[in-house]
Design an enzyme around this catalytic site. Structure first.
Site, PDB file in Angstrom:
ATOM      1  N   ALA A 150       0.783  -1.234   0.000  1.00 27.10           N
ATOM      2  CA  ALA A 150       0.000   0.000   0.000  1.00 27.10           C
ATOM      3  C   ALA A 150       0.814   1.284   0.000  1.00 27.10           C
ATOM      4  O   ALA A 150       0.344   2.314  -0.500  1.00 27.10           O
ATOM      5  CB  ALA A 150      -0.931   0.009   1.217  1.00 27.10           C
TER       6      ALA A 150
ATOM      7  N   GLY B 186       0.634   5.261  -0.151  1.00 26.92           N
ATOM      8  CA  GLY B 186      -0.712   5.478   0.335  1.00 26.92           C
ATOM      9  C   GLY B 186      -1.704   6.166  -0.563  1.00 26.92           C
ATOM     10  O   GLY B 186      -2.819   6.463  -0.126  1.00 26.92           O
TER      11      GLY B 186
ATOM     12  N   ASP C 278       5.228  -8.869   5.552  1.00 27.79           N
ATOM     13  CA  ASP C 278       5.557  -9.451   4.255  1.00 27.79           C
ATOM     14  C   ASP C 278       4.382 -10.317   3.836  1.00 27.79           C
ATOM     15  O   ASP C 278       3.989 -11.244   4.560  1.00 27.79           O
ATOM     16  CB  ASP C 278       6.836 -10.291   4.385  1.00 27.79           C
ATOM     17  CG  ASP C 278       7.348 -10.797   3.039  1.00 27.79           C
ATOM     18  OD1 ASP C 278       6.525 -11.085   2.145  1.00 27.79           O
ATOM     19  OD2 ASP C 278       8.574 -10.933   2.886  1.00 27.79           O
TER      20      ASP C 278
ATOM     21  N   ASP D 207      -1.457  -3.919  -5.645  1.00 32.89           N
ATOM     22  CA  ASP D 207      -0.578  -3.090  -6.485  1.00 32.89           C
ATOM     23  C   ASP D 207       0.809  -3.707  -6.353  1.00 32.89           C
ATOM     24  O   ASP D 207       1.607  -3.305  -5.518  1.00 32.89           O
ATOM     25  CB  ASP D 207      -0.613  -1.641  -5.997  1.00 32.89           C
ATOM     26  CG  ASP D 207       0.147  -0.704  -6.912  1.00 32.89           C
ATOM     27  OD1 ASP D 207       0.594  -1.149  -7.985  1.00 32.89           O
ATOM     28  OD2 ASP D 207       0.307   0.473  -6.554  1.00 32.89           O
TER      29      ASP D 207
ATOM     30  N   CYS E 181       2.720  -0.880 -12.266  1.00 30.57           N
ATOM     31  CA  CYS E 181       3.150   0.283 -13.041  1.00 30.57           C
ATOM     32  C   CYS E 181       4.299  -0.141 -13.947  1.00 30.57           C
ATOM     33  O   CYS E 181       5.418   0.354 -13.847  1.00 30.57           O
ATOM     34  CB  CYS E 181       3.541   1.450 -12.148  1.00 30.57           C
ATOM     35  SG  CYS E 181       4.840   1.103 -10.944  1.00 30.57           S
TER      36      CYS E 181
END
Length: 434
Positions: free
Chosen positions: A252, A255, A298, A314, A367
């Site tokens: 995350a 944020g 983890d 993500d 990404c």
């Protein structure tokens, strides 16, 4: 009688000339990226030790980043002025890169660029460096308007996306990325677009004109918005409003997506293995007056007490999709790193899938501009996990200029929105568990 202090056998080192410490730090920084493969932003701290002035530290970053952005073209200039090609790792080549990028990109007067470069050769071929630089400056050397991508990167992207993609990526490389902000309250989009002098491409989004003093803009101190590329906002957008339901935001930090989800009414548990990055996430939540449960763990060892209504993964990735902002990724990432991260992503995706309630939603995002980290990842996952199916986004869920693919997922490349400043490269897939 007082004794006479012993005389040192070694002469005292002359103090550095003005500007030399920053150039020496830039040399260390480039060595960390190109030789050791360290991320530029992480290596910057160590390379800049002893440099206190903020402007000098910014210069260190600028020299290194622009050298990496223009590296193939800088090397072509150097090779055009040398009888015998300098080795890629020769200090003389690196010092020439630093001097040339200052003179040709950063606007440093040539005499100042070479004066602060020659001491970096440390007793090496100063005459060669001075001669090559002088030859190029007298010949009115210039860099191409569109920088050349590394040949191996251009070839890899052309194989995946076609020849037009690396051409567009090269053009985007030289354009300063726009600043996108995500609003805490999407109903105030029109008002904030006017106050910030920007353009909205989606509810809750404003694209700003070029601006350096972000923290001085209206609404920052009040927590009305945060900086987030529009492509990076899509994963959380695809989860819609939470209405108090529970979502796991995996990997995350720092944020941006956590804040989106909290603002949209989700009960958020944000998990990341970096305590330092989670501190930044907590600070960001406090600034915008939003809350989430924050867990340092983890994901390969952690598991929730119960499945959630939604999971957003993500995943850690090569980050080649943000090459415009971080040109070092193109020099650090190759087939080995892509394969290693794809293996980690597959493992995390399998774990994340188990944490979704029946009827719940799983969003996977990276990404990255590598199909191995996006399209191939989800194709394999769906073939092995029949409990999940793709849930294609509706047009109104996506920003202007972004569309879903025929497969039902989202892929942003350098081509869309090029006329408005472009986007970062992202892959996003929304899946529903039956």
């Amino acid at each position: 009688m007082a004794s006479t202090p012993p005389v040192s056998r070694y002469p005292a080192r002359a103090p550095d000339a003005p500007g030399l410490p920053a150039r020496r730090a830039a040399l260390r920084l480039l060595d960390a990226v190109l030789r050791r493969g360290d991320p530029l932003e992480i290596a910057l701290h160590g390379a800049s030790q002893g440099i206190v002035d903020r402007a000098d530290r910014a210069l260190v970053h600028a020299i290194a980043a622009e050298t990496l952005r223009h590296l193939p073209d800088l090397d072509a200039l150097i090779d055009s002025a040398t009888r015998n090609r300098l080795p890629d790792d020769a200090k003389a080549r690196m010092v020439l890169r630093i001097a040339l990028v200052q003179a040709l990109v950063l606007g440093t007067p040539p005499h100042a660029a070479i004066a602060t470069a020659l001491p970096l050769v440390d007793g090496g071929p100063r005459k060669l460096v001075h001669g090559v630089f002088g030859t190029l400056m007298r010949g009115t050397a210039t860099l191409p308007a569109v920088p050349a991508l590394l040949p191996e990167v251009a070839a890899r992207w052309a194989e995946q996306w076609g020849e037009a993609m690396p051409e567009a990526a090269a053009k985007a490389f030289v354009v300063r990325p726009p600043v996108d902000v995500t609003l805490r309250d999407p109903t105030e989009t029109a008002m904030w677009a006017e106050r910030l002098g920007g353009e909205s491409l989606a509810p809750g989004h404003v694209r700003l004109p070029a601006h350096d003093a972000i923290t001085e803009l209206p609404g920052f101190d009040d927590g009305a918005w945060w900086v987030q590329d529009i492509a990076a906002s899509i994963p959380a957008r695809l989860l819609g409003t939470g209405e108090g339901r529970h979502v796991l935001d995996l990997c995350a930090a720092p944020g941006g997506k956590t804040m989106q989800l909290a603002a949209a009414g989700w009960s958020v548990t944000a998990i990341d293995q970096s305590a330092k990055r989670l501190t930044r996430l907590s600070d960001n939540l406090a600034r915008v007056d939003l809350s989430a449960s924050v867990v340092t763990a983890d994901l390969r060892d952690w598991a929730p007490e119960a499945p959630a209504d939604a999971v957003l993964l993500d995943a850690p990735c090569t980050a080649t999709g943000i090459y415009r902002r971080h040109p070092d990724v193109l020099h650090r990432i190759g087939p080995r790193q892509i394969a290693e991260l794809a293996e980690l992503q597959a493992a995390l995706l399998i774990r994340a899938a188990d944490w979704v309630k029946p009827g719940g939603t799983l969003v996977y995002a990276t990404c990255s501009l590598e199909q191995a980290e996006g399209e191939a990842q989800i194709t394999r996952f769906l073939a092995e996990n029949h409990a999940f199916t793709i849930a294609p986004p509706e047009a109104e869920e996506l920003p202007q200029g972004v569309t879903a693919t025929a497969e039902g997922w989202v892929r942003t490349l350098p081509l869309p929105l090029a006329d408005k400043g472009g986007t970062d490269g992202f892959f996003i897939a929304r899946m529903v568990r039956h």
